[in-house]
Every structure is written in C-alpha cells, then in structure tokens.
Write an enzyme that holds these catalytic residues in place. Sequence first.
Site, PDB file in Angstrom:
ATOM      1  N   ARG A 142     -19.678  25.881  22.672  1.00 59.37           N
ATOM      2  CA  ARG A 142     -19.707  24.591  21.956  1.00 59.37           C
ATOM      3  C   ARG A 142     -18.448  23.764  22.199  1.00 59.37           C
ATOM      4  O   ARG A 142     -17.983  23.072  21.290  1.00 59.37           O
ATOM      5  CB  ARG A 142     -19.880  24.781  20.441  1.00 59.37           C
ATOM      6  CG  ARG A 142     -21.178  25.380  20.000  1.00 59.37           C
ATOM      7  CD  ARG A 142     -22.163  24.301  19.544  1.00 59.37           C
ATOM      8  NE  ARG A 142     -23.441  24.927  19.268  1.00 59.37           N
ATOM      9  CZ  ARG A 142     -23.960  25.068  18.056  1.00 59.37           C
ATOM     10  NH1 ARG A 142     -23.327  24.593  17.015  1.00 59.37           N
ATOM     11  NH2 ARG A 142     -25.112  25.654  17.894  1.00 59.37           N
ATOM     12  N   ARG A 153     -18.601  18.651  17.596  1.00 62.91           N
ATOM     13  CA  ARG A 153     -18.146  17.770  16.508  1.00 62.91           C
ATOM     14  C   ARG A 153     -16.675  17.863  16.154  1.00 62.91           C
ATOM     15  O   ARG A 153     -16.188  17.026  15.401  1.00 62.91           O
ATOM     16  CB  ARG A 153     -18.982  18.042  15.253  1.00 62.91           C
ATOM     17  CG  ARG A 153     -20.386  17.482  15.351  1.00 62.91           C
ATOM     18  CD  ARG A 153     -21.282  18.114  14.319  1.00 62.91           C
ATOM     19  NE  ARG A 153     -21.466  19.526  14.625  1.00 62.91           N
ATOM     20  CZ  ARG A 153     -22.176  20.379  13.900  1.00 62.91           C
ATOM     21  NH1 ARG A 153     -22.758  19.963  12.802  1.00 62.91           N
ATOM     22  NH2 ARG A 153     -22.292  21.630  14.260  1.00 62.91           N
ATOM     23  N   ARG A 186     -22.093  10.521  20.121  1.00 61.83           N
ATOM     24  CA  ARG A 186     -23.323  10.806  19.370  1.00 61.83           C
ATOM     25  C   ARG A 186     -23.759   9.574  18.582  1.00 61.83           C
ATOM     26  O   ARG A 186     -24.957   9.276  18.505  1.00 61.83           O
ATOM     27  CB  ARG A 186     -23.116  11.999  18.442  1.00 61.83           C
ATOM     28  CG  ARG A 186     -24.420  12.479  17.833  1.00 61.83           C
ATOM     29  CD  ARG A 186     -24.203  13.587  16.834  1.00 61.83           C
ATOM     30  NE  ARG A 186     -23.387  13.147  15.720  1.00 61.83           N
ATOM     31  CZ  ARG A 186     -23.025  13.911  14.689  1.00 61.83           C
ATOM     32  NH1 ARG A 186     -23.416  15.173  14.657  1.00 61.83           N
ATOM     33  NH2 ARG A 186     -22.283  13.440  13.723  1.00 61.83           N
ATOM     34  N   ASP A 242     -29.644  21.885  23.932  1.00 65.93           N
ATOM     35  CA  ASP A 242     -29.808  22.809  22.807  1.00 65.93           C
ATOM     36  C   ASP A 242     -30.862  23.842  23.190  1.00 65.93           C
ATOM     37  O   ASP A 242     -31.698  23.592  24.056  1.00 65.93           O
ATOM     38  CB  ASP A 242     -30.249  22.061  21.546  1.00 65.93           C
ATOM     39  CG  ASP A 242     -30.008  22.918  20.319  1.00 65.93           C
ATOM     40  OD1 ASP A 242     -28.853  22.994  19.875  1.00 65.93           O
ATOM     41  OD2 ASP A 242     -30.965  23.556  19.832  1.00 65.93           O
ATOM     42  N   TYR A 269     -36.805  30.819  15.143  1.00 67.12           N
ATOM     43  CA  TYR A 269     -36.929  29.428  14.706  1.00 67.12           C
ATOM     44  C   TYR A 269     -38.391  28.970  14.738  1.00 67.12           C
ATOM     45  O   TYR A 269     -38.827  28.182  13.909  1.00 67.12           O
ATOM     46  CB  TYR A 269     -36.068  28.515  15.586  1.00 67.12           C
ATOM     47  CG  TYR A 269     -34.580  28.695  15.336  1.00 67.12           C
ATOM     48  CD1 TYR A 269     -33.975  28.109  14.221  1.00 67.12           C
ATOM     49  CD2 TYR A 269     -33.796  29.458  16.187  1.00 67.12           C
ATOM     50  CE1 TYR A 269     -32.619  28.282  13.980  1.00 67.12           C
ATOM     51  CE2 TYR A 269     -32.433  29.628  15.962  1.00 67.12           C
ATOM     52  CZ  TYR A 269     -31.855  29.042  14.853  1.00 67.12           C
ATOM     53  OH  TYR A 269     -30.514  29.214  14.608  1.00 67.12           O
TER      54      TYR A 269
HETATM   55  O1  CP3 Z   1     -21.594  25.114  24.078  1.00 71.08           O
HETATM   56  C1  CP3 Z   1     -21.836  23.909  24.316  1.00 71.08           C
HETATM   57  O2  CP3 Z   1     -20.950  23.020  24.269  1.00 71.08           O
HETATM   58  C2  CP3 Z   1     -23.221  23.543  24.823  1.00 71.08           C
HETATM   59  C3  CP3 Z   1     -24.128  23.003  23.906  1.00 71.08           C
HETATM   60  C4  CP3 Z   1     -24.911  23.840  22.923  1.00 71.08           C
HETATM   61  C5  CP3 Z   1     -25.386  23.306  21.707  1.00 71.08           C
HETATM   62  N1  CP3 Z   1     -26.190  24.224  21.103  1.00 71.08           N
HETATM   63  C6  CP3 Z   1     -25.067  21.953  21.218  1.00 71.08           C
HETATM   64  C7  CP3 Z   1     -25.233  21.666  19.787  1.00 71.08           C
HETATM   65  C8  CP3 Z   1     -25.398  25.147  23.000  1.00 71.08           C
HETATM   66  C9  CP3 Z   1     -25.148  26.195  24.068  1.00 71.08           C
HETATM   67  C10 CP3 Z   1     -26.202  25.373  21.850  1.00 71.08           C
HETATM   68  C11 CP3 Z   1     -26.940  26.626  21.586  1.00 71.08           C
HETATM   69  C12 CP3 Z   1     -27.612  26.816  20.308  1.00 71.08           C
HETATM   70  N2  CP3 Z   1     -28.313  25.907  19.578  1.00 71.08           N
HETATM   71  C13 CP3 Z   1     -27.733  28.064  19.651  1.00 71.08           C
HETATM   72  C14 CP3 Z   1     -27.206  29.377  20.165  1.00 71.08           C
HETATM   73  C15 CP3 Z   1     -25.740  29.501  20.067  1.00 71.08           C
HETATM   74  C16 CP3 Z   1     -25.217  29.665  18.696  1.00 71.08           C
HETATM   75  O3  CP3 Z   1     -24.433  28.785  18.262  1.00 71.08           O
HETATM   76  O4  CP3 Z   1     -25.495  30.684  18.070  1.00 71.08           O
HETATM   77  C17 CP3 Z   1     -28.464  27.869  18.470  1.00 71.08           C
HETATM   78  C18 CP3 Z   1     -28.812  28.915  17.441  1.00 71.08           C
HETATM   79  C19 CP3 Z   1     -28.846  26.503  18.452  1.00 71.08           C
HETATM   80  C20 CP3 Z   1     -29.696  25.813  17.450  1.00 71.08           C
HETATM   81  C21 CP3 Z   1     -28.912  24.805  16.729  1.00 71.08           C
HETATM   82  N3  CP3 Z   1     -28.472  23.624  17.290  1.00 71.08           N
HETATM   83  C22 CP3 Z   1     -28.482  24.857  15.388  1.00 71.08           C
HETATM   84  C23 CP3 Z   1     -28.751  26.007  14.445  1.00 71.08           C
HETATM   85  C24 CP3 Z   1     -27.787  23.683  15.157  1.00 71.08           C
HETATM   86  C25 CP3 Z   1     -27.241  23.197  13.856  1.00 71.08           C
HETATM   87  C26 CP3 Z   1     -26.104  23.989  13.408  1.00 71.08           C
HETATM   88  C27 CP3 Z   1     -24.863  23.188  13.490  1.00 71.08           C
HETATM   89  O5  CP3 Z   1     -23.903  23.683  14.108  1.00 71.08           O
HETATM   90  O6  CP3 Z   1     -24.864  22.107  12.905  1.00 71.08           O
HETATM   91  C28 CP3 Z   1     -27.732  22.944  16.365  1.00 71.08           C
HETATM   92  C29 CP3 Z   1     -27.060  21.648  16.584  1.00 71.08           C
HETATM   93  C30 CP3 Z   1     -26.122  21.511  17.736  1.00 71.08           C
HETATM   94  N4  CP3 Z   1     -26.287  22.051  18.976  1.00 71.08           N
HETATM   95  C31 CP3 Z   1     -24.910  20.748  17.736  1.00 71.08           C
HETATM   96  C32 CP3 Z   1     -24.369  20.832  19.024  1.00 71.08           C
HETATM   97  C33 CP3 Z   1     -23.129  20.166  19.559  1.00 71.08           C
HETATM   98  C34 CP3 Z   1     -24.411  19.942  16.567  1.00 71.08           C
HETATM   99  C35 CP3 Z   1     -25.295  18.767  16.423  1.00 71.08           C
HETATM  100  C36 CP3 Z   1     -24.577  17.514  16.049  1.00 71.08           C
HETATM  101  O7  CP3 Z   1     -23.864  16.921  16.878  1.00 71.08           O
HETATM  102  O8  CP3 Z   1     -24.790  17.083  14.906  1.00 71.08           O
END
Ligand code: CP3
Length: 349
Positions: A26, A30, A39, A76, A156
Amino acid sequence: MNIKNDLFLRAFTDAKLPRPPIWLMRQAGRYLPEYKATRAKAGSFLELCRSPSFCAEVLLQPLERYDLDAAILFSDILTVPDAMGLGLTFGVGEGPRFSKPLREESDVHALAVPDMAKLQYVFDAVAECKRALTQDGEQRVPLIGFSGSPFTLACYMIEGAGSADAFPLTRRMMLQRPELFQKVLDVNVGAVTAYLSEQIRAGADALMLFDTWGGVLAPRLYREFSLAPMQRIVAALRAEFPSVPVMIFSRGAAHSVGAIAAGGAQGIGVDWQSDLADVRAAAGPHVTLQGNFDPLLLTTDEDTIRREIAKSLAGFDPHHRYIANLGHGITPDADPALVGTFVDTLRST
Ligand code: CP3
C-alpha cells in the site's frame, strides 16, 4: 525492457545482494496527501482504479518521495468479483460492499470466470504504469502485478463485505457445503489465473497473491481451501511464464510456511506476527522472504524504528533471498517522514 534497478528481481535468485531491496505494501495510499488529492480529482477510489492515467500518477508518488526498489500496480483485489457481476461499491469511510453476494446455491451455480475484456481497464493500468516507470528507454524499477487469493476473494463474495468475526457465512458454507464452496474456489482459480496472465502480458514483472484471510482457518483447512487453490494458480503461471516470480502472502499462516515453500511459489510474504529467523528455518534457503515490519512502527519515532529494525533482523541474513517490506499494508495514519526513516535505515542494512 531493460530494468535500471533490478535488485528486487535479483532477490529471487541465490545471489548475495549488497543490500535488501525494499518496497511497502500500500505504498500508494491515504498516508500521502498527494494521493488524497489525486483521489479527489478522480472522484472516488473506484474511479481512480478505473483510470489508467490516475493509476500511473499515484503509482509514481511514493517513488518520488522515497528510494524504493519496486512499484506495485495501483488497483484492488475486488476488481475480479466485480467483473463477475457482484456489484462492488466503496461507501465513504466504509470498507467494500457487494450488492449481489453469493447467498443461495443458485448464485454459486450462476458464477463463472468473467470475460477478461471486463477487466481491460486493469490491464491498461498495468501498461500505463509501465510506461510511467520508463525514462530514456529504461524502466526505473520492476512492476508488481497482483490478485486476491481464491479463498480471500470468496470471503468477500460470500459475506458481501468485510467481517469483524472471521467471515462466518463463508466458513459455514465451507464446512457444511464443501462441494459448493469448492465450486466458488474453482471459478476463482480460473479467473485469477487468467487475470494474472493478462497482467504479465501487459507488462507485470512479478506477481503477488494477497491471501489476507487464509489465516482465519485451522492449518488443515487453510491447506485444503486456501493454499491448494493458490498452488494451482502458481503451477499454471510457472508453466506459461517461468521467468516471472510469484509471491504468496497469507496473513496468519506461519504454521504452513514449509508447505507454502514446497508448493512452488518463489516468494513468501511474512506477516508482522512472525519472527523472520523462524520463518527462514521453516521455509528453507531457496525461497525468497518478504516482510515483516509492523506497520504501526510508521506511527512511532525514529529511534523506535531503528531499534526494531535491528532487533527484527538479528539472526537473519537480509542479503540473501530477502525483500524488506511491512508485515501488512501501510496505514492511513503513517507519518510520511517516518516512512523515509524506515526506508533509509533498511537501505543501509
Ligand atoms: O499496495 C499498493 O499500493 C497497491 C494497491 C492495493 C490496494 N488494495 C489499494 C487500496 C492493493 C495491493 C490492495 C489489496 C487489497 N484490497 C487487499 C489485500 C491486501 C490487504 O491489505 O490485506 C484487500 C483485502 C483489499 C480490499 C480492500 N480494498 C479493502 C478491505 C479496502 C478498505 C480498507 C481500507 O483500507 O480502507 C480497500 C480499499 C483500498 N485499496 C484503498 C487503497 C489505497 C483505500 C481506498 C481509499 O483511497 O479510500
């Protein structure tokens, strides 16, 4: 394509490296004000994911600030079930939600590997990210593609959202209707294999399977329902793309490190609840380990970061088959200045 800094890829060989390569899960996210600005321009997180040029813009943001050795596709894991027609949304301040989760047997029977054309925006983002990384005909660092694991996606897809209670609807289907649950996993194996193959064709140099929830299962159930489907994907990818390393990150599955290493993945992501030296002993010398610093460190102070890095790496060789990273994704409250301290300390390891 010539890669200017290929330290990350060399960590998948037996070469002794001058320092460990480093990137952060990540890393585009944010905690960076410039990410929040992009964003806002895109309108929402999903619109950001659907715009290849915005994806490339946020991909570069952490590379401008820090000396990182890899970039990860901005996207994602839930793009795949969305393409299956489950209806993904992200509410403001909430996690993901599916409007059509798999609740009835008929929902499962209707499930199929989606047409990859529905995910073309992701493959376009891979290509755009690759272009953005390229300067004077040379790619700055390798580009990592990724997908969710079949089990984590199923969590999910069945639950319809995140879970505070280890995905009870999912685990009930797994226990009570294992053949029905296996059908979901089989579709996911087909979808993820096709999805990752297309990411390679679009330019991904390495791949990572995010199995965020495999660790909620008992070890024997983890091996049957989480690891085995991932190994089918790894075997298919290795047969077609032998030079592209694949990493498995199963959070909370340190109990099965030996089985993960034996199953063909070239890399293992290690969560922050394990000790690297123990994981190395269980995994053997010929697999690459990645991790495993507590993301919370990035909300502490410089001294704590330096002390914990030294203590975590005691009794472990960080110059051989090791990629420095966190043990889970960076949190929104991470201090960007401390991220710099963390990266610089590891670069001089
Ligand atoms: O690592 C990176 O920079 C690459 C981008 C990336 C995102 N999600 C961007 C993201 C990657 C590799 C993921 C994987 C992901 N997504 C996983 C597996 C990894 C982990 O963290 O366990 C999972 C379970 C998801 C599903 C997901 N996406 C959730 C549960 C959430 C919300 C939780 C949160 O952190 O708010 C997301 C949102 C998400 N994916 C964001 C980002 C940058 C935040 C969204 C935003 O900008 O509001």
